[in-house]
Design a protein around this motif. Structure first.
Motif, PDB file in Angstrom:
ATOM      1  N   ILE A   1      39.518  90.157  10.868  1.00 30.64           N
ATOM      2  CA  ILE A   1      38.678  89.840   9.704  1.00 30.64           C
ATOM      3  C   ILE A   1      37.342  89.353  10.252  1.00 30.64           C
ATOM      4  O   ILE A   1      37.220  88.239  10.763  1.00 30.64           O
ATOM      5  CB  ILE A   1      39.350  88.766   8.819  1.00 30.64           C
ATOM      6  N   VAL A   2      36.322  90.229  10.182  1.00 28.68           N
ATOM      7  CA  VAL A   2      35.047  89.883  10.815  1.00 28.68           C
ATOM      8  C   VAL A   2      34.313  88.782  10.058  1.00 28.68           C
ATOM      9  O   VAL A   2      33.589  87.993  10.646  1.00 28.68           O
ATOM     10  CB  VAL A   2      34.101  91.119  10.923  1.00 28.68           C
ATOM     11  N   THR A   3      34.519  88.723   8.748  1.00 27.90           N
ATOM     12  CA  THR A   3      33.914  87.629   7.993  1.00 27.90           C
ATOM     13  C   THR A   3      34.636  87.443   6.670  1.00 27.90           C
ATOM     14  O   THR A   3      35.178  88.395   6.123  1.00 27.90           O
ATOM     15  CB  THR A   3      32.407  87.884   7.717  1.00 27.90           C
ATOM     16  N   ARG A   4      34.676  86.198   6.202  1.00 31.35           N
ATOM     17  CA  ARG A   4      35.266  85.900   4.889  1.00 31.35           C
ATOM     18  C   ARG A   4      34.197  85.143   4.104  1.00 31.35           C
ATOM     19  O   ARG A   4      33.860  84.026   4.435  1.00 31.35           O
ATOM     20  CB  ARG A   4      36.519  85.058   5.088  1.00 31.35           C
ATOM     21  N   GLN A   5      33.612  85.820   3.110  1.00 33.54           N
ATOM     22  CA  GLN A   5      32.543  85.209   2.323  1.00 33.54           C
ATOM     23  C   GLN A   5      33.092  84.785   0.955  1.00 33.54           C
ATOM     24  O   GLN A   5      33.857  85.539   0.354  1.00 33.54           O
ATOM     25  CB  GLN A   5      31.416  86.229   2.096  1.00 33.54           C
ATOM     26  N   SER A   6      32.724  83.585   0.506  1.00 37.27           N
ATOM     27  CA  SER A   6      33.157  83.225  -0.854  1.00 37.27           C
ATOM     28  C   SER A   6      31.974  82.687  -1.643  1.00 37.27           C
ATOM     29  O   SER A   6      30.967  82.275  -1.073  1.00 37.27           O
ATOM     30  CB  SER A   6      34.290  82.206  -0.796  1.00 37.27           C
ATOM     31  N   PHE A   7      32.089  82.762  -2.965  1.00 35.87           N
ATOM     32  CA  PHE A   7      31.007  82.311  -3.849  1.00 35.87           C
ATOM     33  C   PHE A   7      31.625  81.712  -5.093  1.00 35.87           C
ATOM     34  O   PHE A   7      32.760  82.035  -5.441  1.00 35.87           O
ATOM     35  CB  PHE A   7      30.088  83.488  -4.209  1.00 35.87           C
ATOM     36  N   LEU A   8      30.876  80.849  -5.758  1.00 35.76           N
ATOM     37  CA  LEU A   8      31.378  80.218  -6.985  1.00 35.76           C
ATOM     38  C   LEU A   8      31.119  81.157  -8.162  1.00 35.76           C
ATOM     39  O   LEU A   8      32.040  81.666  -8.765  1.00 35.76           O
ATOM     40  CB  LEU A   8      30.676  78.879  -7.229  1.00 35.76           C
ATOM     41  N   SER A   9      29.825  81.436  -8.427  1.00 41.34           N
ATOM     42  CA  SER A   9      29.542  82.383  -9.517  1.00 41.34           C
ATOM     43  C   SER A   9      28.435  83.363  -9.126  1.00 41.34           C
ATOM     44  O   SER A   9      28.422  84.484  -9.618  1.00 41.34           O
ATOM     45  CB  SER A   9      29.141  81.643 -10.790  1.00 41.34           C
ATOM     46  N   ASP A  10      27.529  82.993  -8.206  1.00 39.53           N
ATOM     47  CA  ASP A  10      26.471  83.935  -7.800  1.00 39.53           C
ATOM     48  C   ASP A  10      26.804  84.506  -6.416  1.00 39.53           C
ATOM     49  O   ASP A  10      26.783  83.785  -5.421  1.00 39.53           O
ATOM     50  CB  ASP A  10      25.122  83.219  -7.767  1.00 39.53           C
ATOM     51  N   PRO A  11      27.092  85.809  -6.334  1.00 39.13           N
ATOM     52  CA  PRO A  11      27.543  86.396  -5.069  1.00 39.13           C
ATOM     53  C   PRO A  11      26.409  86.866  -4.147  1.00 39.13           C
ATOM     54  O   PRO A  11      26.682  87.423  -3.072  1.00 39.13           O
ATOM     55  CB  PRO A  11      28.354  87.608  -5.539  1.00 39.13           C
ATOM     56  N   ALA A  12      25.154  86.661  -4.522  1.00 39.80           N
ATOM     57  CA  ALA A  12      24.025  87.259  -3.783  1.00 39.80           C
ATOM     58  C   ALA A  12      24.061  86.921  -2.289  1.00 39.80           C
ATOM     59  O   ALA A  12      24.060  87.811  -1.436  1.00 39.80           O
ATOM     60  CB  ALA A  12      22.706  86.829  -4.417  1.00 39.80           C
ATOM     61  N   ASP A  13      24.143  85.627  -1.969  1.00 43.58           N
ATOM     62  CA  ASP A  13      24.131  85.249  -0.542  1.00 43.58           C
ATOM     63  C   ASP A  13      25.335  85.820   0.194  1.00 43.58           C
ATOM     64  O   ASP A  13      25.219  86.331   1.307  1.00 43.58           O
ATOM     65  CB  ASP A  13      24.134  83.716  -0.405  1.00 43.58           C
ATOM     66  N   ALA A  14      26.502  85.731  -0.471  1.00 37.27           N
ATOM     67  CA  ALA A  14      27.737  86.196   0.190  1.00 37.27           C
ATOM     68  C   ALA A  14      27.637  87.681   0.513  1.00 37.27           C
ATOM     69  O   ALA A  14      27.987  88.114   1.614  1.00 37.27           O
ATOM     70  CB  ALA A  14      28.933  85.926  -0.725  1.00 37.27           C
ATOM     71  N   VAL A  15      27.087  88.453  -0.431  1.00 35.55           N
ATOM     72  CA  VAL A  15      26.972  89.908  -0.207  1.00 35.55           C
ATOM     73  C   VAL A  15      25.960  90.185   0.913  1.00 35.55           C
ATOM     74  O   VAL A  15      26.185  91.018   1.794  1.00 35.55           O
ATOM     75  CB  VAL A  15      26.574  90.645  -1.511  1.00 35.55           C
ATOM     76  N   ARG A  16      24.890  89.423   0.907  1.00 39.92           N
ATOM     77  CA  ARG A  16      23.865  89.603   1.975  1.00 39.92           C
ATOM     78  C   ARG A  16      24.502  89.345   3.341  1.00 39.92           C
ATOM     79  O   ARG A  16      24.280  90.073   4.301  1.00 39.92           O
ATOM     80  CB  ARG A  16      22.689  88.641   1.735  1.00 39.92           C
ATOM     81  N   ASN A  17      25.353  88.319   3.418  1.00 41.96           N
ATOM     82  CA  ASN A  17      26.003  88.006   4.704  1.00 41.96           C
ATOM     83  C   ASN A  17      26.941  89.123   5.162  1.00 41.96           C
ATOM     84  O   ASN A  17      27.123  89.336   6.356  1.00 41.96           O
ATOM     85  CB  ASN A  17      26.779  86.691   4.596  1.00 41.96           C
ATOM     86  N   LEU A  18      27.505  89.852   4.200  1.00 42.74           N
ATOM     87  CA  LEU A  18      28.378  90.969   4.588  1.00 42.74           C
ATOM     88  C   LEU A  18      27.573  91.990   5.391  1.00 42.74           C
ATOM     89  O   LEU A  18      28.026  92.525   6.395  1.00 42.74           O
ATOM     90  CB  LEU A  18      28.963  91.642   3.342  1.00 42.74           C
ATOM     91  N   ARG A  19      26.334  92.237   4.930  1.00 46.24           N
ATOM     92  CA  ARG A  19      25.509  93.242   5.623  1.00 46.24           C
ATOM     93  C   ARG A  19      25.188  92.734   7.023  1.00 46.24           C
ATOM     94  O   ARG A  19      25.260  93.474   7.994  1.00 46.24           O
ATOM     95  CB  ARG A  19      24.235  93.520   4.828  1.00 46.24           C
ATOM     96  N   ARG A  20      24.886  91.438   7.119  1.00 46.14           N
ATOM     97  CA  ARG A  20      24.535  90.854   8.427  1.00 46.14           C
ATOM     98  C   ARG A  20      25.686  91.070   9.424  1.00 46.14           C
ATOM     99  O   ARG A  20      25.482  91.300  10.599  1.00 46.14           O
ATOM    100  CB  ARG A  20      24.309  89.353   8.289  1.00 46.14           C
TER     101      ARG A  20
END
Ligand SMILES: CC1(C)CO[C@@H](CC(=O)O)CN1
Length: 431
Positions: free
Chosen positions: A175-194
Motif C-alpha cells: 500500500i503505497v499511500t493511504r489518504q483520508s479526508f473528512l468531507s473535502d477530498p481535494a488534498d487527499a486526491v492531490r497526494n495520490l498523484r504525488r
C-alpha cells in the motif's frame, strides 16, 4: 393475548434525516415473512410469531429508548430485530443483559464482528469487510501488487481499511499511500498523484464519492493508466446526479469521463439464481413481485421507479424473520423433550437463551438473499459481485465466493487503453 403467541421486537429506521432509513422497505419485507412463517403448519408447532416494532430513525439514542419500551412493556419479547450499524451497536451491546439475541438485517459496520462486545449478535447483512477478499482476488488476477487507498474518515471505512491492510500484508500487496479526508477530498486526491498511485481503492459514502470523482477529473487521475475500486451499492447513476445541489464543479460529461472503466464490489443481497426455489417456496423474483405489491399498497410509486430506502436490503429482513422462525422451531423441539416451551423464557433465563443462540448459530437455509449462514462472530456469509462501468452503465464482470475462494469470471472487462493498466510506471528500456 393468546398464550400461544411468541413475541419479538423490531427496531426499524423509518423517517430519520441522517444514516440509512432502510426500514421503509425492510419492515414490509419482515411483515411478509411473518405472514409466510405463520402460514406454515410445520413450523412453531401451533405457536404464532408476532412482531412489535417502532421507528429508530437510525439514531442510537432513540433506538435504545425503543428497545427499553419493547422490554419494559408486556408481552415479553424473545429476540430483537434491528437495522443501522449505530442502532445495532447500542442494542446488541445492551441486549445481552436481558439474554436476548439480536438479529441485524441492516448493519455493515466491521466493528460489530466482536463476540466480546456483542455475544448475542447475528446479522443477515454482511460486514463491509466482505468486499476485501474480493478486492484482493481481483488485484491478484490482474497482477496489481502496488495499490493506494483513499477513504472518508468514518468508522465503517476506517475499520474496513484496517481489515484490507491486514489482507494486503498477508499476500504482499504494497500500500503505497493511504489518504483520508473528512468531507473535502481535494488534498487527499492531490497526494495520490504525488505518490504515483495507479490502482486506488476508494471507500466513502456516495456524496463524498461525487466530490472525489470531480477531483479525480481535475487531477487527471483516470483513463488508461488508472484503476479505481468504488463501492457497488451507490445508485447506478450516482456520478451524474445532484451535481449542482452538492456544489460539484464538474459537468456530467466530465464526471462520466472520469468514471469510465472503474470497478465496483458489493455483497449480493438478492439470490442470483432467479428461478431457484428458496425455503419459502418463492424464487427471489417471486419475492420481488410480492414486495413490490406490498410497497404499492403502502403508497410507493414502484412502477415509477420511486423505491423506498432499504429496497436493496429487503431480502435480508425477509430472511432474518425466517432465521428466527427456524431457530425458534429447533429450540421448541429441544425444549419439548424436557416438557418446556419458549413460553418459559424470561429475561433472566440464560439456559433457554443459550438454546436459541445454538439454534441461530447453526442456521443454514436458502433464502431469497441466498444461502443464510453465520460465521462464529455472527457475521453473514455472503457472495460478492464485481461490476465495471463501461459506456456509462454497469456491466457484471463476475462473482466471488470467499469461503470457497471461487471466482466466477465472465470475461467482460474492458480497459480504456485496450490492456490491463499496470500498477506502476513501466520503464521500457530502449534497446
Ligand atoms: C449496503 C448498505 C447501504 C450499507 O449500510 C447499511 C446500513 C448501516 O450499516 O448502517 C445498509 N446497507
Amino acid at each position: 393475548r393468546r398464550d400461544n403467541d411468541l413475541h419479538i421486537g423490531g427496531i426499524f429506521p423509518m423517517e430519520g434525516e441522517g444514516g440509512w432509513q432502510g426500514g421503509q422497505a425492510c419492515k414490509p419485507a419482515a411483515e411478509l415473512a411473518l405472514a409466510d412463517v405463520n402460514a406454515r403448519s410445520d413450523l412453531l408447532s401451533g405457536f404464532k410469531l408476532l412482531l412489535h416494532s417502532n421507528d429508530s430513525k437510525c439514531e442510537p439514542g432513540l433506538g435504545a429508548s425503543v428497545m427499553y419500551n419493547l422490554l419494559y412493556n408486556p408481552p415479553q419479547k424473545l429476540l430483537l430485530l434491528a437495522g443501522c450499524s449505530t442502532v445495532c451497536t447500542t442494542v446488541a451491546e445492551a441486549a445481552k443483559m436481558w439474554n436476548l439475541m439480536v438479529l441485524c438485517y441492516g448493519a455493515s459496520s466491521p466493528a460489530l464482528s466482536d463476540r466480546a462486545r456483542f455475544p448475542t449478535l447475528f446479522r443477515t447483512h454482511p460486514s463491509a469487510t466482505v468486499h476485501n477478499p474480493t478486492r484482493i482476488k481481483l488485484m491478484q488476477k490482474f497482477g496489481w501488487s502496488r495499490i493506494a487507498i483513499l477513504q472518508q474518515a468514518e468508522e465503517v471505512f476506517i475499520s474496513t481499511v484496517e481489515d484490507l491492510e491486514a489482507h494486503c500484508k498477508k499476500v504482499s500487496i504494497e500500500i503505497v499511500t493511504r489518504q483520508s479526508f473528512l468531507s473535502d477530498p481535494a488534498d487527499a486526491v492531490r497526494n495520490l498523484r504525488r505518490q504515483d498511485a495507479r490502482v486506488i481503492v476508494g471507500l466513502f459514502y456516495v456524496v463524498a464519492a461525487r466530490r472525489v470523482l470531480c477531483e479525480v477529473y481535475k487531477h487527471r487521475l483516470y483513463g488508461k493508466s488508472y484503476v479505481w475500486f468504488f463501492i457497488g451499492w451507490y445508485e447506478d447513476n450516482w456520478f451524474e446526479t445532484n451535481l449542482e445541489r452538492e456544489g460539484i464543479e464538474c459537468t456530467v460529461e466530465q464526471m462520466r469521463e472520469a468514471a469510465e472503466g472503474h470497478l465496483t464490489t458489493e455483497a449480493l443481497m438478492w439470490n442470483q439464481n432467479a428461478n431457484q426455489t428458496t425455503i419459502s417456496g418463492m424464487t427471489s423474483e417471486d419475492f420481488r413481485s410480492r414486495l413490490n405489491e406490498a410497497l404499492r399498497e403502502a403508497g410507493y410509486d414502484i412502477d415509477g421507479e420511486r423505491f423506498p430506502e432499504g429496497y436493496q436490503e429487503a431480502p435480508l429482513a425477509y430472511d432474518a424473520v425466517w432465521a428466527v422462525a427456524l431457530a425458534f422451531n429447533k429450540t421448541m423441539e429441544k425444549l419439548e423433550k424436557n416438557g418446556l416451551s419458549l413460553k418459559n423464557f424470561t429475561y433472566t433465563n440464560k439456559k433457554i437463551a443459550d438454546d436459541i443462540y445454538e439454534a441461530i448459530n447453526s442456521t443454514s437455509f436458502l433464502g431469497v438473499s441466498g444461502l443464510v449462514a453465520f460465521s462464529s462472530q455472527g457475521d453473514r456469509i455472503a457472495l460478492t459481485q464485481i461490476e465495471q462501468l463501461t459506456d456509462n452503465h454497469y456491466v457484471k464482470l463476475g462473482y466471488y465466493d470467499t469461503q470457497a475462494d471461487n471466482l466466477t469470471w465472465l470475461d467482460r472487462e474492458r480497459w480504456v487503453g485496450g490492456k490491463v493498466p499496470p500498477d506502476r510506471t513501466v520503464v521500457v528500456n530502449e534497446l
